[in-house]
Structure formats: structure tokens, C-alpha cells
Design a protein around this motif. Structure first.
Motif, PDB file in Angstrom:
ATOM      1  N   GLY A   1       0.834  -1.233   0.141  1.00  0.00           N
ATOM      2  CA  GLY A   1      -0.017   0.006   0.131  1.00  0.00           C
ATOM      3  C   GLY A   1       0.826   1.228  -0.021  1.00  0.00           C
ATOM      4  N   THR A   2       0.396   2.328   0.790  1.00  0.00           N
ATOM      5  CA  THR A   2       1.318   3.379   0.731  1.00  0.00           C
ATOM      6  C   THR A   2       2.438   3.343   1.648  1.00  0.00           C
ATOM      7  N   THR A   3       2.444   2.576   2.595  1.00  0.00           N
ATOM      8  CA  THR A   3       3.633   2.409   3.459  1.00  0.00           C
ATOM      9  C   THR A   3       4.268   1.154   3.554  1.00  0.00           C
ATOM     10  N   ASN A   4       5.388   1.290   4.304  1.00  0.00           N
ATOM     11  CA  ASN A   4       6.232  -0.032   4.696  1.00  0.00           C
ATOM     12  C   ASN A   4       6.989  -0.546   3.294  1.00  0.00           C
ATOM     13  N   TYR A   5       7.095  -0.003   2.227  1.00  0.00           N
ATOM     14  CA  TYR A   5       7.753  -0.411   1.161  1.00  0.00           C
ATOM     15  C   TYR A   5       9.259  -0.127   0.954  1.00  0.00           C
ATOM     16  N   LYS A   6       9.526   1.196   1.797  1.00  0.00           N
ATOM     17  CA  LYS A   6      10.646   1.646   1.337  1.00  0.00           C
ATOM     18  C   LYS A   6      12.183   0.989   1.941  1.00  0.00           C
ATOM     19  N   ASP A   7      11.873   0.206   3.017  1.00  0.00           N
ATOM     20  CA  ASP A   7      12.672  -0.614   3.798  1.00  0.00           C
ATOM     21  C   ASP A   7      13.304  -1.622   2.798  1.00  0.00           C
ATOM     22  N   THR A   8      12.193  -2.368   2.166  1.00  0.00           N
ATOM     23  CA  THR A   8      12.149  -3.412   1.293  1.00  0.00           C
ATOM     24  C   THR A   8      13.067  -3.162   0.084  1.00  0.00           C
ATOM     25  N   LEU A   9      12.561  -1.911  -0.620  1.00  0.00           N
ATOM     26  CA  LEU A   9      13.184  -1.583  -1.657  1.00  0.00           C
ATOM     27  C   LEU A   9      14.833  -1.259  -1.605  1.00  0.00           C
ATOM     28  N   LEU A  10      14.852  -0.720  -0.310  1.00  0.00           N
ATOM     29  CA  LEU A  10      16.464  -0.612  -0.113  1.00  0.00           C
ATOM     30  C   LEU A  10      17.309  -1.876   0.247  1.00  0.00           C
ATOM     31  N   GLU A  11      16.586  -2.854   0.455  1.00  0.00           N
ATOM     32  CA  GLU A  11      17.271  -4.072   0.902  1.00  0.00           C
ATOM     33  C   GLU A  11      17.894  -4.754  -0.695  1.00  0.00           C
ATOM     34  N   HIS A  12      17.249  -4.155  -1.759  1.00  0.00           N
ATOM     35  CA  HIS A  12      17.411  -4.526  -2.977  1.00  0.00           C
ATOM     36  C   HIS A  12      18.305  -3.512  -3.936  1.00  0.00           C
ATOM     37  N   ILE A  13      18.085  -2.220  -3.414  1.00  0.00           N
ATOM     38  CA  ILE A  13      18.589  -1.188  -4.516  1.00  0.00           C
ATOM     39  C   ILE A  13      19.255  -0.147  -3.650  1.00  0.00           C
ATOM     40  N   ASP A  14      20.477   0.217  -3.854  1.00  0.00           N
ATOM     41  CA  ASP A  14      21.167   1.149  -3.209  1.00  0.00           C
ATOM     42  C   ASP A  14      20.445   2.617  -3.340  1.00  0.00           C
TER      43      ASP A  14
ATOM     44  N   ALA B   1      11.461   9.720  -3.728  1.00  0.00           N
ATOM     45  CA  ALA B   1      10.306   9.424  -3.293  1.00  0.00           C
ATOM     46  C   ALA B   1      10.003   7.984  -2.884  1.00  0.00           C
ATOM     47  N   TYR B   2      10.775   7.098  -3.109  1.00  0.00           N
ATOM     48  CA  TYR B   2      10.396   5.989  -2.921  1.00  0.00           C
ATOM     49  C   TYR B   2      11.563   5.307  -1.607  1.00  0.00           C
ATOM     50  N   GLY B   3      12.317   6.291  -1.221  1.00  0.00           N
ATOM     51  CA  GLY B   3      13.252   5.861   0.014  1.00  0.00           C
ATOM     52  C   GLY B   3      14.567   5.984  -0.313  1.00  0.00           C
ATOM     53  N   GLY B   4      15.004   6.438  -1.565  1.00  0.00           N
ATOM     54  CA  GLY B   4      16.315   6.543  -1.738  1.00  0.00           C
ATOM     55  C   GLY B   4      16.778   7.773  -1.883  1.00  0.00           C
ATOM     56  N   THR B   5      17.920   8.308  -2.557  1.00  0.00           N
ATOM     57  CA  THR B   5      18.326   9.578  -2.574  1.00  0.00           C
ATOM     58  C   THR B   5      18.454  10.244  -3.896  1.00  0.00           C
ATOM     59  N   LEU B   6      18.071   9.600  -4.868  1.00  0.00           N
ATOM     60  CA  LEU B   6      18.176  10.059  -6.244  1.00  0.00           C
ATOM     61  C   LEU B   6      17.179  10.968  -6.780  1.00  0.00           C
ATOM     62  N   VAL B   7      17.544  12.064  -7.393  1.00  0.00           N
ATOM     63  CA  VAL B   7      16.668  13.082  -7.809  1.00  0.00           C
ATOM     64  C   VAL B   7      17.114  13.318  -9.266  1.00  0.00           C
ATOM     65  N   ASP B   8      16.138  13.709 -10.234  1.00  0.00           N
ATOM     66  CA  ASP B   8      16.488  13.895 -11.414  1.00  0.00           C
ATOM     67  C   ASP B   8      17.286  15.556 -11.403  1.00  0.00           C
ATOM     68  N   LYS B   9      17.480  15.811 -12.777  1.00  0.00           N
ATOM     69  CA  LYS B   9      18.299  17.099 -12.972  1.00  0.00           C
ATOM     70  C   LYS B   9      17.428  18.473 -12.661  1.00  0.00           C
ATOM     71  N   PHE B  10      15.948  18.188 -12.450  1.00  0.00           N
ATOM     72  CA  PHE B  10      15.537  19.293 -11.963  1.00  0.00           C
ATOM     73  C   PHE B  10      15.039  19.197 -10.182  1.00  0.00           C
ATOM     74  N   GLY B  11      15.669  18.125  -9.615  1.00  0.00           N
ATOM     75  CA  GLY B  11      15.475  18.011  -8.353  1.00  0.00           C
ATOM     76  C   GLY B  11      14.215  17.358  -7.871  1.00  0.00           C
ATOM     77  N   ASP B  12      13.524  16.559  -8.883  1.00  0.00           N
ATOM     78  CA  ASP B  12      12.084  15.937  -8.511  1.00  0.00           C
ATOM     79  C   ASP B  12      12.569  14.629  -7.912  1.00  0.00           C
ATOM     80  N   PRO B  13      11.892  14.549  -6.741  1.00  0.00           N
ATOM     81  CA  PRO B  13      12.226  13.287  -6.174  1.00  0.00           C
ATOM     82  C   PRO B  13      11.654  12.192  -6.476  1.00  0.00           C
TER      83      PRO B  13
END
Length: 277
Positions: free
Chosen positions: A235-248, A255-267
Motif C-alpha cells: 500500500g502506501t507504507t512499509n515498502y521503502k525498507d524493502t526496496l532499499l534491501e535490493h537497491i542502493d 520518493a521511494y526511500g532513496g536519495t536519487l533526484v533528476d536534473k530538476f530536483g524531482d524526487p
């Protein structure tokens, strides 16, 4: 399954059986027989790992595996898939409004496909683009990712032939139950299942809405059993830790728990993964 009410059967697992180095005596025998049965159509680059994908997709049924492979190779020839990266350019409206793109690579080096599906106006897109061009666009992206995986394999010195997918379903609503849109999406699913077996590593569905079980009921018949095992729905919660288990973090949109933004700063990395308005 989060708070969406979807069926608990769709839990993410990886199955490394039936691949080079793990074959049983029976599977090795099936591979040897399969190689001989299709020797008239396979190419030098079609190694045992390639052949095993088709066997595994049809549970080592030799006749079904042979039919699947021959049909796919015929489809590739009929639709000039081998040269689509050179021969086809998507119409501007598709490039501008079709969602989906890469944010980077997961921890094993597999490419990540992020698709903000809930922000796709598929009905509007279908009114402005031909269905055949939508399908070609999908095939183009599949072949582009195949090329990326081959480049990753050379770069990392190991085979990379699977991808991780994140489907963001925020803003999915009743308008997405438009039947022609669902039918076309299912056609995409069938195309992938029939022609790109054992390509999927995981699918993470995030921000799944309350109507997700309705959508899943419409899509599920077109999704292979082995694919369903690789899906995790949140749903809308509790997925960010799971994603970070698989993705740096630096490969995952903020927006999904990482640190990456695009060239416009969009999360959400809209410039990289498509329309996020």
C-alpha cells in the motif's frame, strides 16, 4: 500484501533452480534433447542459459518449450525485432506521455524499471497514437533493456539478464479500469511472457489503491505462475525498507526511500521515468 486486500499468494521469491550449474540429471537430459530439437533455428549466441529460459518457462515440457521458442523466433523475424533499435523511433506523443524509465541498477547490477502507472493517461494516449506504435514502443524498450543488460554483463564480468521493476500505482482510480486500456496492458504482458521468459527478477508494486484487487483480477490470468511468485504488493507504507534491501539509495528515486533526484530536483525522477505530473 500491505493494506490493499490483494491475495497473499503474490509474495516475492526467486527460483534459481533449473539454471546452469544447478541442473538435475533429468533437467540436463531435457536440455540436451531440447538443444538437438531446435538446432535448426538457434544461433551461436543461444547458449545453454538461453535455452534453459524456455524450458523453465514451460516447466521442462519439451514440446511446449519448443513451440514457445519457435513461435518467438518467428515473431521476432516477422516484426523485425532484431533491428528495431535502429529502424524504429517512437512518435513524440508516446515518448512524451508514456510512463516508465530507468533509475539505475539494483545491488546485483540488474537494471531497474520505474513506472508511475497511476500518472499515465492511457485513454488520452490511445486517442493520439496508433496501437501498433504503442506495441512497437514497448518492444523497443524491451530490446533497449536487453542491450543494457548485455553491456552490464561485460562491465561487471558476470551475466546480467534480469530486471527489477517498480510500479507506482499512486493516483490509480476508476479511470484506469477503461477496458481498451486494460486489454492493451494485458497484450503487453502476454508479449513479454511469450517472448522474454525468465527476464524478471522482482516486481514491486507500491502505493497500491483499494481497487487494486479489482485490477489484479483482470490482469492475473495473463501473468504466468512463475511471474506471480516474483511480485510484492504494498500500500502506501512499509515498502521503502524493502526496496532499499535490493537497491542502493543512490539508484532509487527519493520518493521511494532513496536519495536519487533528476536534473530538476524531482524526487520522483520524472525526467528519467516519465510523466509524474
Amino acid at each position: 500484501m500491505g493494506d490493499t486486500g490483494a491475495q497473499a499468494e503474490v509474495l516475492p521469491t526467486t527460483d534459481d533452480s533449473g539454471v546452469v550449474g544447478t541442473l538435475t540429471v533429468e533437467q540436463q537430459s531435457a536440455l540436451n534433447t531440447f538443444r538437438d530439437k531446435v538446432k535448426d533455428v538457434i544461433r551461436p549466441e543461444h547458449d545453454d542459459r538461453f535455452l534453459l529460459k524456455w524450458l523453465k518457462a514451460r516447466k521442462f515440457d519439451l514440446n511446449k518449450s519448443e513451440e514457445m521458442l519457435r513461435n518467438s523466433l518467428s515473431w521476432r523475424e516477422k516484426n523485425n525485432v532484431d533491428t528495431i533499435l535502429e529502424d524504429f523511433e517512437s512518435p513524440e506523443v508516446i515518448k512524451k506521455y508514456f510512463t516508465g524509465g530507468t533509475s539505475g541498477f539494483d545491488k546485483e547490477g540488474c537494471p531497474i524499471w520505474v513506472d508511475p502507472l497511476g500518472r499515465l493517461d492511457f485513454k488520452g494516449l490511445c486517442a493520439c497514437a496508433r496501437k501498433i506504435d504503442l506495441i512497437k514502443h514497448k518492444v523497443y524498450r524491451l530490446e533497449l533493456y536487453t542491450k543494457i543488460m548485455k553491456e552490464q554483463s561485460k562491465k561487471l564480468g558476470k551475466v546480467i539478464d534480469r530486471e527489477t521493476i517498480i510500479y507506482d500505482m499512486e493516483k490509480v482510480g476508476m479511470r484506469h479500469l477503461w477496458k481498451p486500456g486494460i486489454d492493451t496492458f494485458n497484450q503487453f504482458v502476454t508479449l513479454v511472457e511469450d517472448n522474454y521468459p525468465e527476464r524478471l527478477k522482482f516486481i514491486f508494486i507500491v502505493n497500491a489503491p483499494k481497487i487494486f484487487p479489482v485490477i489484479w483480477k483482470l490482469v492475473r490470468p495473463f501473468v504466468a505462475e512463475e511471474t506471480r511468485k516474483k511480485i510484492k504488493v504494498f500500500g502506501t507504507t512499509n515498502y521503502k525498507d524493502t526496496l532499499l534491501e535490493h537497491i542502493d539509495a543512490d539508484q532509487l528515486p527519493a520518493a521511494y526511500g532513496g536519495t536519487l533526484v533528476d536534473k530538476f530536483g524531482d524526487p520522483r525522477c520524472g525526467d528519467m521515468v516519465g510523466n509524474t505530473v
